[in-house]
Every structure is written in C-alpha cells, then in structure tokens.
Design a protein around this motif. Structure first.
Motif, mmCIF file in Angstrom:
data_model
loop_
_atom_site.group_PDB
_atom_site.id
_atom_site.type_symbol
_atom_site.label_atom_id
_atom_site.label_comp_id
_atom_site.label_asym_id
_atom_site.label_seq_id
_atom_site.Cartn_x
_atom_site.Cartn_y
_atom_site.Cartn_z
ATOM 1 N N PRO A 37 0.832 -1.206 0.000
ATOM 2 C CA PRO A 37 0.000 0.000 0.000
ATOM 3 C C PRO A 37 0.866 1.256 0.000
ATOM 4 O O PRO A 37 2.059 1.187 0.293
ATOM 5 C CB PRO A 37 -0.801 -0.121 1.297
ATOM 6 C CG PRO A 37 0.005 -1.013 2.166
ATOM 7 C CD PRO A 37 0.748 -1.945 1.268
ATOM 8 N N SER A 38 0.257 2.389 -0.312
ATOM 9 C CA SER A 38 0.998 3.653 -0.318
ATOM 10 C C SER A 38 1.663 3.872 1.027
ATOM 11 O O SER A 38 1.068 3.598 2.057
ATOM 12 C CB SER A 38 0.055 4.823 -0.576
ATOM 13 O OG SER A 38 -0.644 4.608 -1.758
ATOM 14 N N GLY A 39 2.903 4.312 0.988
ATOM 15 C CA GLY A 39 3.585 4.640 2.232
ATOM 16 C C GLY A 39 4.141 3.438 2.961
ATOM 17 O O GLY A 39 4.559 3.554 4.097
ATOM 18 N N CYS A 40 4.165 2.262 2.312
ATOM 19 C CA CYS A 40 4.678 1.079 3.004
ATOM 20 C C CYS A 40 6.198 1.029 2.934
ATOM 21 O O CYS A 40 6.826 0.167 3.527
ATOM 22 C CB CYS A 40 4.104 -0.189 2.407
ATOM 23 S SG CYS A 40 4.738 -0.548 0.765
ATOM 24 N N GLY A 41 6.805 1.936 2.175
ATOM 25 C CA GLY A 41 8.260 1.974 2.123
ATOM 26 C C GLY A 41 8.856 1.201 0.969
ATOM 27 O O GLY A 41 10.055 0.962 0.949
ATOM 28 N N LYS A 42 8.040 0.831 -0.023
ATOM 29 C CA LYS A 42 8.599 0.048 -1.132
ATOM 30 C C LYS A 42 9.571 0.870 -1.965
ATOM 31 O O LYS A 42 10.634 0.377 -2.350
ATOM 32 C CB LYS A 42 7.494 -0.559 -2.003
ATOM 33 C CG LYS A 42 6.442 0.410 -2.516
ATOM 34 C CD LYS A 42 5.293 -0.365 -3.163
ATOM 35 C CE LYS A 42 4.331 0.530 -3.913
ATOM 36 N NZ LYS A 42 3.547 1.425 -3.019
ATOM 37 N N SER A 43 9.212 2.137 -2.198
ATOM 38 C CA SER A 43 10.149 2.986 -2.948
ATOM 39 C C SER A 43 11.391 3.292 -2.125
ATOM 40 O O SER A 43 12.495 3.345 -2.654
ATOM 41 C CB SER A 43 9.470 4.297 -3.350
ATOM 42 O OG SER A 43 8.688 4.088 -4.501
ATOM 43 N N THR A 44 11.195 3.468 -0.820
ATOM 44 C CA THR A 44 12.341 3.727 0.056
ATOM 45 C C THR A 44 13.312 2.555 0.005
ATOM 46 O O THR A 44 14.521 2.741 -0.097
ATOM 47 C CB THR A 44 11.852 3.951 1.500
ATOM 48 O OG1 THR A 44 10.880 4.978 1.481
ATOM 49 C CG2 THR A 44 12.992 4.336 2.411
#
Lengths: 364, 326
Positions: A37-44
């Motif tokens: 979900p958005s904000g789960c840190g996948k891009s991080t």
C-alpha cells in the motif's frame, strides 16, 4: 549465489522507523516486484538498494560484496525513475551517453553502446531530439536505454509505468517483459502499486506492509496461498471477502459455521481436533463465489448493486451491519436479472481460506 | 506635518485613489453609460465588457505616456539643440561626443562594467545559492548576502569609502596592509585602471544578493530525480552542478544576467559618490551627470546613447523572461 541479499535491513529517519528487519535473497536473473500500500516503504527500500537513501540497519550485498557504504555509481545498479528523470537539456544520445562519459570511456565505446541500446529500444530516429520533443512512452524508453547502456548487474524500476496512459502502459509492460527475456542474466527489481504489473512481470512478488515483508513468493502462490488476511486482500481485485465464523468440524477438511446467516461451509485447509470452536474468518475471493440452492452456504444476502461488465458480472450484497466490509461476488458472463434477488453463495472447498488472528491457518 | 505622517497620508491617498478610481469608473460604466437594461441589455453588457479593459489600463497608459514616452521623445528633441536650448544644431552634440576623449574613456569603462559586474554577480550569486541551499545556517547566510540589496547605492558607496579609506585606522584594506607590515597606506581608488574594478566591487556586493535569491529559487525548481539520476550515473558534485543543474536554469541565469546588465548601464551613484568621475573612473551615466544643468543638450545626447545601448539588452531580457514564464 544470490545476486542481491538484504539481511536485517532497516531504515529510520531519526526516531521514526519506516522499515525494519527485512531479509530477502534475490537470485541473479530474477525479476522481483515490490508491492504494497501507499507509504509502506517500497520505494524507500528500492532507493536504499540504489544508494540514494542510507541504510540505517542491516546489510545489503550485491554479488556477495557488502555495498552499504559503496557510492551508488559503483554498486553496479541502474535505476529507471517514475518521472523518467531525463536531463532536459541533453539530446537522447547525450542522455544515454552521460554515465559513460563521466566514467571516461572512449568515444567509440560510448557510440557503440548507445547505438546498441537505441536499436534495441527503437530509439534510433530520435537520438538527436531533446526529451521534450518525445512522447511519454518514448521518454520512458530513453530512461530504460540510459540504464541498459551502463550494463548494470541489477536494474531498479521505480513505478516506471505510472505516468503513462492505460494503452501505453500495457505496451511498455510487454516491452519490459521482452527486455527481461532478452537479458536473462540481469536481475531486476521493480516497484509498483499496480497488481497487474506485479502479477504479469514478476518471477517473485514481495508484499511489503507494516515496515516489513508480509510475504514473498511467485505471483500465483500469493494469490492461492496468502499467508495473511492482508496479503489475501491486497492481491486480487476486488479484494477477498472475509466472513466471521467458528470451526465446527476438524480434519483434512474443516467445517466452519458462519456467524451471520447461519450457513456452513467446508474448506480444504486441514485443522486439528483442538481447533474446534476456534473463531476464524473465512476468506473467499469474489471470483470463487458461486450461487447454490443447498443448505451449505457461506453467505446469504440480497443483491444491492449489480455491475455488468460483459465479461463478468459483479454483485454487491446488502449487509445487515452497514459498517461491515461489502461482500462481492464475481460471476462469469451476463446475469442481468439478479438485482434485488436474495442469493445463497458458496465456494469450492479448495478455494476457501481460513484465517485466525489475521494469519492463514494453512501456513502455521 | 512630520515626514512619517506625510508618507502615510500619501500612501492612503494613493491606494485609496486607485481603489476609488476603479470602483467609480466601473460604476459609471455599468450603471450610466451601458446599463444592462433598456432595449438591448445583452448588447450593453458586451459593450461594457469591451470597454472595461481600457478603463483599467487607462491610468497606467497615461502615467507611462507622461513619464516615459514623452520624456524619451522630449529628450531626443532636446539633444538636437545647443547648450541653452536656444538654437538647433542637429547632430552636433553627438559629433562632439564622438570627438571627446572623456566620453571615450567613459564608454570604455562602461564596457568593462558591463562585462565584469553582471558576470561576477551572477556567478557569485549562483555559487552562494548552491552553497547555502542545504546547510542549517544557510538562511542566515542568505539574509546576510541579500542585505546590501536594501542599501541605496549612495549609502553603499559611503560604506565602501570607509573600506577603501586612505588610512590604516579607518580603511579595511589599509588595515590589512598595515597588519602585513606595509608602512605607507595607499589610496586604492586612485590606482589607475584598477580603481574602476574597486568601484565595481561595490555594485557586485549589492547585486550578488539579488542574483542569489532568484537563482536559489530556480535551483530549487530543478527536479530532484535528475540530480539523483546523475548521482547514479556516477557524476561528482561538481559535474552534477555544472553539467546537470546549471544547464537546466540557463534561462533564469540569462534573465538575471541581463537584468543586472541593464542596471549597470544606469548606475551613476557609485562613481559619482566615490570619485566624482575623477582618476579615470568615469562611466556614461556619471559623465552625463557632469554635463547636467551645464549643457543639457549634451547631457540628453549621452542619455540617448545610454538608452540605445540598453535597448537591445532589455529586449533580450524581456524575451527570455517571457520564455521562462511559459
């Protein structure tokens, strides 16, 4: 040997922890998709692998070498950004050549690499154009070309298709799949929030949630054997229906008496005698729901909304408790007359999931 | 009346006058001249709307006409007359200028100013913008660098008179020299040729803040991803700055550069205050000032020459600024 390993990797900004204890082994040649979900840190997480974010805990190795403190350019990775991130003042050719120029490669070498990449991506006619003179799809191909030219060990894709329109997204998705096939030895990590991209491209999907990894596995394993309610509801659309109930019969096949409606349904998830009476939630995917006349059913309700999509018909059932999640059934074909009717729904026991405390009983 | 009260009254009358004009003019247009009634109200409304922009533009056009267009034409006309305006001498003032070695010195000095000041201000502003961007006390540093912008040219010149003062107890330059063991103080603004550069330093000091503020905003507008892509491509900080960031803000750099260029061609205060145009530091505006009220014909001729030099820079500046806005 693993192409890329993460062990105990975490990230915190000051006191705020966004990721913790991530263990992951990615083999050479895999295409792993991070979803969540958005904000789960996948891009991080992707940016940590790229070296754009510092890793605050744990170890990251690429080809067996610890790279936590290695500068991004020397990690052997290349990244494709969602916004393409092309250098607007450089021609397509210069955009692709930039990394090699910085690395001080010879002109012939650079020309050869750029030409090869341009041919593979059908960018040859556009080499002397500026990015602003290209369409979105072409820009994304230049961004991919910029990665290919560097011949990295690991390709990182950060939602590369989100800025494209639907038709182009499908076309570019297929191009990426073909690219992967043409480069079987390259490892790719791909971040997306689009399930279709994840299911179609991935050799394995990593579902991220709650600062960590919720489940890792091949796409269909995640679909068929989700470890938790979260994964079950995250993969598949519309989301899996969850119905409260209690185990009434144990063994190879488990029987569950449902709290609402009073029906009983069988599941192929095995249980032990001690489980009898345990409160569970029954998970049934909308596409696995089927109408029945029998006494064994999971849910009985009146069809409140009917969406006829031609290929399938989606039924939204009325619920006694308006706060409860909607129950949805997805039937193949056209069923125009069902609106307002009361139906009993059941499912094949092999496709009925059981969860207790949010975890799947299949995986305990 | 105290000056403070006077100022406030002026502001009140000015702002109130503007509001009053637009309100009254609109009322007149909508209620009296083209009221939305009578035989054809629709036509009256569209007529009123066609007139309205001119109504709003009228004060500005009148002011521009009175204070800009008329003076330009009037100045040119005056420059064709002799010292006291009594007799028409054609281009006589212009040929006199061409023959005057002082004018040529001023022209040459002005050329130096135009080459050095905008380049130095823009470059220093760019460096300051980048260096102050990511550090904690960056904003304090920025305010310090920007502060000279708030000082008038004459005020700044007075400050720098102290810096350049011909005495080790007052002048910073001579104090440093004395500290290094040199005995006799020097008067830096009398050193031939180089003194022009010492005067330029004042304007650079003032304009760096302006360049920094504008360029800092432009640098922040650069998408982070292009910088991250450059990091991944292996570029070092200098390569990122000069090969990825600066080329993306060339438009803004040109606008800043030309804006300062135009300013340089107009500033006479610094030379006037520091040297009065002596010691070979004359530039066109101060040269013009030296003829004002003595030979208005020649002074207006100089003014016209300055305008002709500024004009192309101005046109380019406006074109670039418009391109930036798109």
């Amino acid at each position: 040997m693993a192409g890329l390993t993460l062990s105990g990797v975490g990230k915190s900004y000051g006191a705020v922890e966004v990721l913790k204890g991530i263990d992951l082994e990615i083999e050479t040649g895999e295409l792993v998709v991070f979803v969540g979900p958005s904000g789960c840190g996948k891009s991080t997480l992707l940016r940590m692998i790229a070296g754009l974010e510092r890793i605050t805990a744990g170890t990251l190795t690429i080809d067996g070498v610890r790279v936590n403190d290695v500068p991004p350019a020397q990690r052997g990775i290349a990244m494709v950004f969602q916004s393409y991130a092309l250098y607007p003042h450089m021609s397509v050719r210069d955009n692709m050549a930039f990394a090699l120029k910085i690395a001080g490669r010879s002109r012939d070498e650079i020309d050869a690499a750029v030409t090869r990449a341009a041919r593979r991506l059908q960018l040859e006619p556009y080499l002397d154009r500026l990015p602003k003179a290209l369409s979105g799809g072409q820009r994304q191909r230049v961004a991919i070309g910029r990665a290919i030219v560097r011949d990295p060990k690991v390709y990182l894709f950060d939602e590369p298709l989100s800025n494209l329109d639907a038709a182009l997204r499908v076309a570019t998705r297929i191009e990426i799949a073909q690219l992967k096939e043409a480069m079987p030895d390259s490892t790719m990590i791909y971040v997306t929030h689009d399930q279709v991209e994840a299911m179609t491209l991935a050799s394995r999907i990593v579902v991220l949630a709650d600062k960590g990894v919720a489940q890792v596995g091949p796409p269909l394993e995640l679909y068929e054997k989700p470890r938790s309610e979260f994964v079950a509801q995250f993969i598949g659309s519309p989301a899996m229906n969850l119905l409260e109930g209690a185990i009434s019969g144990t063994g190879e096949t488990t029987e569950v008496r449902l709290a609402a409606g009073g029906g009983t349904i069988a599941s192929k998830v095995p249980t032990e005698p001690g489980d009898k009476g345990r409160k569970v939630r029954v998970g049934i995917r909308p596409e696995d729901m089927e109408a029945t006349d029998g006494e064994d059913y999971a849910f009985e309700g009146r069809v409140e909304i009917l969406e006829a999509l031609g290929e399938v018909t989606q039924l939204y059932f009325e619920r006694a408790d308006p706060e409860a999640d909607p129950v949805i059934a997805k039937l193949a074909g056209v069923h125009a007359g069902l609106r307002g009717k009361t139906l009993r729904m059941t499912a094949d026991p092999g496709r009925v999931h059981l969860f207790a405390g949010g975890r799947s009983l299949l995986w305990r | 009346m105290s000056p403070l009260l006077q100022g406030m009254v002026t502001i009140l009358i000015g702002v109130g006058g503007c509001v009053g004009y637009f309100y009254a003019a609109n009322l007149l247009l909508d209620r009296v001249i083209f009221p939305p009634s009578g035989r054809d109200p629709g036509r009256n409304i569209s007529r009123a709307n066609a007139v309205r922009p001119w109504l709003f533009l009228a004060p500005a056009m009148a002011a521009l006409g009175l204070y800009l267009v008329y003076p330009v034409v009037g100045s040119f006309w005056r420059s064709l007359y002799n010292r006291d305006g009594g007799s028409f001498i054609g281009l006589g003032n212009y040929t006199d200028l061409a023959a005057d070695p002082a004018f040529r010195t001023a022209l040459f000095n002005n050329l130096l100013w135009v080459l050095v000041v905008p380049a130095a201000s823009t470059f220093l502003g760019l460096i300051a913008a980048q260096l102050t961007d990511r550090i904690r006390w960056g904003n304090i540093a920025k305010s310090m660098i920007f502060m000279p912008m708030a000082i008038s040219f004459v005020g700044a010149s007075l400050i720098w008179k102290f810096v350049y003062a011909n005495e080790a107890d007052i002048g910073l330059i001579n104090a440093i020299r004395a500290g290094l063991g040199f005995q006799d103080p020097i008067d830096v603004i009398q050193i031939p040729f180089w003194n022009t550069f010492f005067l330029m330093a004042i304007l650079i000091w003032i304009q760096t803040g302006f360049a920094m503020v504008i360029l800092s905003a432009a640098l922040r507008g650069i998408p982070d991803e292009t910088i991250e892509a450059a990091i991944l491509d292996g570029a070092n900080p200098f390569q990122i700055f000069f090969r990825v960031m600066v080329p993306q803000i060339t438009g803004t750099i040109v606008v800043v550069w030309t804006t300062i260029t135009i300013l340089v061609l107009k500033v006479f205060d610094i030379v006037y205050t520091m040297t009065g145009g002596n010691f070979g530091t004359q530039i066109l505006p101060s040269y013009m000032m030296s003829y004002m009220f003595k030979d208005d014909g020649r002074a207006t001729a100089v003014a016209f020459v300055i305008m002709l030099i500024v004009l192309p820079v101005m046109v380019w500046n406006i074109l670039q600024a418009r391109k930036e806005m798109r």
